[in-house]
Scaffold this motif. Structure first.
Motif, PDB file in Angstrom:
ATOM      1  N   ALA A   1     -21.790  -2.754   7.316  1.00 49.71           N
ATOM      2  CA  ALA A   1     -22.323  -3.299   6.057  1.00 49.71           C
ATOM      3  C   ALA A   1     -22.236  -4.825   5.982  1.00 49.71           C
ATOM      4  N   ILE A   2     -21.228  -5.411   6.598  1.00 48.52           N
ATOM      5  CA  ILE A   2     -20.997  -6.848   6.394  1.00 48.52           C
ATOM      6  C   ILE A   2     -22.153  -7.660   6.983  1.00 48.52           C
ATOM      7  N   ARG A   3     -22.537  -8.702   6.258  1.00 46.61           N
ATOM      8  CA  ARG A   3     -23.632  -9.548   6.757  1.00 46.61           C
ATOM      9  C   ARG A   3     -23.057 -10.780   7.462  1.00 46.61           C
ATOM     10  N   ILE A   4     -23.576 -11.019   8.652  1.00 45.91           N
ATOM     11  CA  ILE A   4     -23.098 -12.134   9.467  1.00 45.91           C
ATOM     12  C   ILE A   4     -24.265 -13.088   9.718  1.00 45.91           C
ATOM     13  N   GLN A   5     -24.077 -14.319   9.273  1.00 45.79           N
ATOM     14  CA  GLN A   5     -25.112 -15.344   9.478  1.00 45.79           C
ATOM     15  C   GLN A   5     -24.775 -16.181  10.704  1.00 45.79           C
ATOM     16  N   TYR A   6     -25.813 -16.771  11.281  1.00 43.85           N
ATOM     17  CA  TYR A   6     -25.599 -17.836  12.259  1.00 43.85           C
ATOM     18  C   TYR A   6     -25.924 -19.151  11.561  1.00 43.85           C
ATOM     19  N   GLY A   7     -25.174 -20.187  11.876  1.00 41.67           N
ATOM     20  CA  GLY A   7     -25.475 -21.522  11.355  1.00 41.67           C
ATOM     21  C   GLY A   7     -25.253 -22.560  12.429  1.00 41.67           C
ATOM     22  N   GLY A   8     -26.112 -23.554  12.466  1.00 42.28           N
ATOM     23  CA  GLY A   8     -26.002 -24.637  13.448  1.00 42.28           C
ATOM     24  C   GLY A   8     -27.389 -25.015  13.919  1.00 42.28           C
ATOM     25  N   SER A   9     -27.957 -26.033  13.250  1.00 43.64           N
ATOM     26  CA  SER A   9     -29.291 -26.540  13.616  1.00 43.64           C
ATOM     27  C   SER A   9     -30.374 -25.465  13.591  1.00 43.64           C
TER      28      SER A   9
ATOM     29  N   GLU B   1     -36.824 -17.372  13.984  1.00 38.82           N
ATOM     30  CA  GLU B   1     -37.319 -16.011  14.265  1.00 38.82           C
ATOM     31  C   GLU B   1     -36.564 -15.363  15.409  1.00 38.82           C
ATOM     32  N   GLU B   2     -36.335 -16.141  16.452  1.00 35.47           N
ATOM     33  CA  GLU B   2     -35.614 -15.575  17.591  1.00 35.47           C
ATOM     34  C   GLU B   2     -34.188 -15.193  17.186  1.00 35.47           C
ATOM     35  N   LEU B   3     -33.552 -16.076  16.418  1.00 37.84           N
ATOM     36  CA  LEU B   3     -32.183 -15.769  15.979  1.00 37.84           C
ATOM     37  C   LEU B   3     -32.166 -14.492  15.138  1.00 37.84           C
ATOM     38  N   MET B   4     -33.129 -14.392  14.212  1.00 39.94           N
ATOM     39  CA  MET B   4     -33.144 -13.236  13.303  1.00 39.94           C
ATOM     40  C   MET B   4     -33.526 -11.931  14.006  1.00 39.94           C
ATOM     41  N   SER B   5     -34.073 -12.038  15.213  1.00 43.36           N
ATOM     42  CA  SER B   5     -34.440 -10.803  15.917  1.00 43.36           C
ATOM     43  C   SER B   5     -33.220 -10.154  16.579  1.00 43.36           C
ATOM     44  N   MET B   6     -32.103 -10.837  16.540  1.00 39.52           N
ATOM     45  CA  MET B   6     -30.898 -10.342  17.230  1.00 39.52           C
ATOM     46  C   MET B   6     -30.157  -9.286  16.382  1.00 39.52           C
ATOM     47  N   GLU B   7     -29.584  -8.331  17.089  1.00 35.92           N
ATOM     48  CA  GLU B   7     -28.949  -7.178  16.430  1.00 35.92           C
ATOM     49  C   GLU B   7     -27.890  -7.558  15.388  1.00 35.92           C
ATOM     50  N   HIS B   8     -27.036  -8.525  15.742  1.00 36.91           N
ATOM     51  CA  HIS B   8     -25.889  -8.798  14.861  1.00 36.91           C
ATOM     52  C   HIS B   8     -26.090  -9.988  13.929  1.00 36.91           C
TER      53      HIS B   8
ATOM     54  N   ASP C   1     -27.668 -11.492  10.718  1.00 43.07           N
ATOM     55  CA  ASP C   1     -28.283 -10.985   9.484  1.00 43.07           C
ATOM     56  C   ASP C   1     -28.783 -12.102   8.582  1.00 43.07           C
ATOM     57  N   GLY C   2     -28.818 -13.315   9.108  1.00 44.26           N
ATOM     58  CA  GLY C   2     -29.273 -14.408   8.258  1.00 44.26           C
ATOM     59  C   GLY C   2     -28.816 -15.726   8.822  1.00 44.26           C
ATOM     60  N   ALA C   3     -28.999 -16.770   8.020  1.00 48.41           N
ATOM     61  CA  ALA C   3     -28.647 -18.109   8.501  1.00 48.41           C
ATOM     62  C   ALA C   3     -28.054 -18.936   7.375  1.00 48.41           C
ATOM     63  N   LEU C   4     -27.106 -19.785   7.758  1.00 45.92           N
ATOM     64  CA  LEU C   4     -26.596 -20.821   6.854  1.00 45.92           C
ATOM     65  C   LEU C   4     -27.152 -22.126   7.411  1.00 45.92           C
ATOM     66  N   VAL C   5     -27.912 -22.827   6.570  1.00 47.78           N
ATOM     67  CA  VAL C   5     -28.746 -23.916   7.076  1.00 47.78           C
ATOM     68  C   VAL C   5     -28.484 -25.210   6.318  1.00 47.78           C
ATOM     69  N   GLY C   6     -28.186 -26.262   7.042  1.00 47.99           N
ATOM     70  CA  GLY C   6     -27.990 -27.566   6.425  1.00 47.99           C
ATOM     71  C   GLY C   6     -29.302 -28.333   6.359  1.00 47.99           C
ATOM     72  N   GLY C   7     -29.543 -29.176   7.362  1.00 49.82           N
ATOM     73  CA  GLY C   7     -30.683 -30.093   7.359  1.00 49.82           C
ATOM     74  C   GLY C   7     -32.017 -29.467   6.991  1.00 49.82           C
ATOM     75  N   ALA C   8     -32.317 -28.314   7.575  1.00 47.32           N
ATOM     76  CA  ALA C   8     -33.640 -27.715   7.349  1.00 47.32           C
ATOM     77  C   ALA C   8     -33.758 -27.013   5.997  1.00 47.32           C
ATOM     78  N   SER C   9     -32.694 -27.065   5.180  1.00 46.68           N
ATOM     79  CA  SER C   9     -32.802 -26.479   3.840  1.00 46.68           C
ATOM     80  C   SER C   9     -33.104 -27.543   2.789  1.00 46.68           C
ATOM     81  N   LEU C  10     -33.229 -28.785   3.218  1.00 49.03           N
ATOM     82  CA  LEU C  10     -33.376 -29.863   2.228  1.00 49.03           C
ATOM     83  C   LEU C  10     -34.803 -30.013   1.704  1.00 49.03           C
TER      84      LEU C  10
END
Ligand code: PEP
Length: 251
Positions: free
Chosen positions: A205-213, A220-227, A229-238
């Motif tokens: 159930a737990i959601r695991i994000q990747y963050g880092g540039s 899309e490639e990151l989100m296609s990975m099994e584990h 579940d999302g992203a924590l985004v700095g620069g590209a969220s501005l």
């Protein structure tokens, strides 16, 4: 099925007018709430106005840190009850910049995670290794220890609601992204650790994000990975346009 969660971390950027303009633009084109959780973690000063701008929409507002006490003589700090009372739903805990510049630790992060749950906020707990640790092959052990200490005393139900952001320190704000395979491998290690600390159901159930540039070109490639579940985004969220592209890719 875990619902993807894309969270923007504005850090110490934007003025009030820019914050409002961003919310107006994003809320007009948000993907369906069933498909993705969209969160903006803004400087404390803008939280209330963003909550007002996002009212009646599915855009969620988060803080970037908080104190673990409900109130007290802690000049400059913001409490979980103040955040909750302002309509904030998420809070980033233990970001590597907080660890590096403000002496936050796994232990202080754990206190904040517990306090967030106690007061009805959803914590995004950040973990991740330094370049030195990666190069000496310590990534798995470092991240497992951060997860274990950061989730101490949580119930399995709380852990299932927790969001963990795997953010290798060397990839934050540097333009260097972990390969999708490497990011997935570490997110898998985190999920396995959650299974051993709690149980399989919680780990599923737990959601695991990747963050880092993370940016529109690599999400899309990151989100296609099994584990992942999302992203924590700095620069590209501005920029609203870029954040919307990230949401679309996450949905
Ligand atoms: C972050 O601030 O958590 C982050 C990952 O930043 P960036 O996307 O700019 O690397």
């Amino acid at each position: 099925m875990r619902k993807p969660i894309i969270a923007g971390n504005w850090k110490m950027y934007k003025n009030a007018a820019e914050a409002t303009a961003f919310a107006e633009e994003v809320k007009a084109s948000l993907p369906a709430a069933e498909k993705v959780d969209a969160v903006i973690c803004a400087p404390a000063l803008f939280l209330q106005s963003l909550v007002a701008s996002a009212a009646d929409t599915d855009l969620k507002i988060g803080a970037q840190t908080m104190h673990e006490e409900q109130e007290g003589a802690f000049t400059g700090e913001v409490s979980p009850t103040q955040l909750k009372d302002s309509g904030v739903e998420y809070v980033i805990i233990g970001h590597s910049e907080r660890r590096q510049y403000f002496n936050e630790t796994d232990e202080s992060s754990n206190k904040k995670v517990l306090a967030a749950f106690e007061h009805g906020l959803l914590p995004i707990l950040c973990v991740g290794e330094s370049l030195e640790q990666r190069e000496s092959g310590e990534t798995g052990a470092v991240v497992e220890a951060q997860v274990e200490k950061g989730t101490a005393q949580l119930s399995a139900a709380q852990a299932a609601d927790l969001v963990i952001a795997y953010e290798p320190i060397w990839a934050i704000g540097t333009g260097k992204t972990a390969t999708a395979e490497d990011a997935n491998e570490v997110c898998g290690i985190i999920r396995k650790k959650i299974a051993s600390l709690f149980n399989e159901e919680t780990a599923e159930a737990i959601r695991i994000q990747y963050g880092g540039s993370v940016k529109p070109a690599n999400i899309e490639e990151l989100m296609s990975m099994e584990h992942i579940d999302g992203a924590l985004v700095g620069g590209a969220s501005l920029e609203a346009e870029s954040f919307l592209k990230l949401l679309e890719a996450g949905a």
